[in-house]
Design a protein around this motif. Sequence first.
Motif, short mmCIF file in Angstrom:
data_model
loop_
_atom_site.label_atom_id
_atom_site.label_comp_id
_atom_site.label_asym_id
_atom_site.label_seq_id
_atom_site.Cartn_x
_atom_site.Cartn_y
_atom_site.Cartn_z
N UNK A 126 0.84 -1.20 0.00
CA UNK A 126 0.00 0.00 0.00
C UNK A 126 0.88 1.25 0.00
N UNK A 127 0.32 2.33 -0.50
CA UNK A 127 1.05 3.59 -0.64
C UNK A 127 1.55 4.10 0.71
N UNK A 128 2.80 4.53 0.73
CA UNK A 128 3.39 5.23 1.88
C UNK A 128 3.79 6.62 1.40
N UNK A 129 3.28 7.65 2.04
CA UNK A 129 3.53 9.02 1.58
C UNK A 129 4.85 9.60 2.10
N UNK A 130 5.23 9.20 3.31
CA UNK A 130 6.44 9.77 3.90
C UNK A 130 7.68 9.15 3.23
N UNK A 131 8.57 9.95 2.65
CA UNK A 131 9.72 9.39 1.90
C UNK A 131 10.69 8.60 2.76
N UNK A 132 10.92 9.05 4.00
CA UNK A 132 11.85 8.33 4.88
C UNK A 132 11.27 7.00 5.33
N UNK B 17 12.35 11.20 -8.71
CA UNK B 17 11.76 11.23 -10.05
C UNK B 17 10.30 10.80 -9.98
N UNK B 18 9.47 11.70 -9.49
CA UNK B 18 8.06 11.41 -9.33
C UNK B 18 7.24 12.28 -10.27
N UNK B 19 5.93 12.14 -10.20
CA UNK B 19 5.06 13.02 -10.97
C UNK B 19 5.06 14.42 -10.37
N UNK B 20 4.77 15.37 -11.22
CA UNK B 20 4.58 16.74 -10.76
C UNK B 20 3.60 17.41 -11.72
N UNK C 160 -6.90 10.37 -7.99
CA UNK C 160 -6.44 10.67 -6.64
C UNK C 160 -6.30 12.17 -6.40
N UNK C 161 -5.88 12.90 -7.44
CA UNK C 161 -5.77 14.35 -7.31
C UNK C 161 -7.14 14.99 -7.12
N UNK C 162 -8.14 14.44 -7.80
CA UNK C 162 -9.51 14.94 -7.61
C UNK C 162 -9.92 14.84 -6.15
N UNK D 161 1.67 16.11 -0.21
CA UNK D 161 2.46 14.89 -0.47
C UNK D 161 1.61 13.79 -1.08
N UNK D 162 0.82 14.14 -2.09
CA UNK D 162 -0.01 13.13 -2.75
C UNK D 162 0.83 12.16 -3.56
N UNK D 163 1.73 12.68 -4.36
CA UNK D 163 2.52 11.82 -5.23
C UNK D 163 3.53 11.00 -4.41
#
Length: 325
Positions: free
Chosen positions: A127-133, A159-162, A205-207, A259-261
């Motif tokens: 599952x997605x983890x938002x915190x980079x560390x 190198x993520x979306x922006x 997800x941005x919506x 920190x969505x992406x």
Amino acid sequence: MNNADEKNMIKGNSEKNNWPKRHIFHKVAIILLVITLTAGVLAACSGTADGQEEPKKVVLASKPMTEQYILAEILTLLIEAETDIEVEQTLGIGGGTSNIHPAMENGEIDLYPEYTGTGWLFVLKEEVLRDPDELYEAVKAAYREEYGIHWSGRYGLNNTYSIAVTPEAAETYDLKTLSDLGKVSPELTFAANADFLERDDGYPGLEETYGFAFGDIKEIDIGLRYQSIQSDDIDAITVFSTDGQLQDADVVLLEDDKNFFVFYDGATLIRQETLDRYPELEEVLEKLTGLIPNEEMIAMNYAVEVENEDPAKVAEDFLREKGLL
């Protein structure tokens, strides 16, 4: 003497009824066999047929994209400058992670550049983890436990979306963050490739996160993003945060303030078995930790993609500038 020669020789001697010579040939064949076997045993013990130690070597792979070619050349130059290990390159592997990862598992490949988000979501299917560390520590531990693969320190690039907007839109609506963009999105036109418009970690997800509700959405080819935003009817596009074109594109990148992406921090993956064999590699790989921020990766990608420079030359210039060559 091979088997065919021996048979022909024996046959010829028998036809002449020359038994003593035939007996001699048998003895010669046995002696040659003993010499061959002995040489093989000695070669196995010494590593090579001439008694020299087998040379140190690692196999380095990359995905088929500019950034990966540059990172692979950086790793190659650094390893060969700092150690006596030869680097065999297998670059531009089709399918990227989907083919490189199995080859890492079975030992065909020793190391390659990878991204935390790819390892966590694509390989481990977590599952997605938002915190980079948190993401980095989690993917590092999981790879060590499940695959016996070590993650080096992170390069510094993500190198993520922006999302980028035109300077006109940024100035008119005072856009600095994606939250800002969400508030005025009904007034603007957004363009992205079909995959981004459909995937949960893309537009849907941005919506949900930022309340995006653009007045118009256009589907475009991913390679035409920067050309499309130069037109008068597109205000915002999706980009990758280390795109080389960002160096001279007339766009404004917006901050992902919630920190969505998912973070796609770059790092080197290396088999633990390879590290155990060549422990000096760990210190070498750590020299790149924090050394390649997005701005420098963008500049290197630009040099290759726009200015047509050789990735190896760009990598060498980078390492010399950092005092590592």
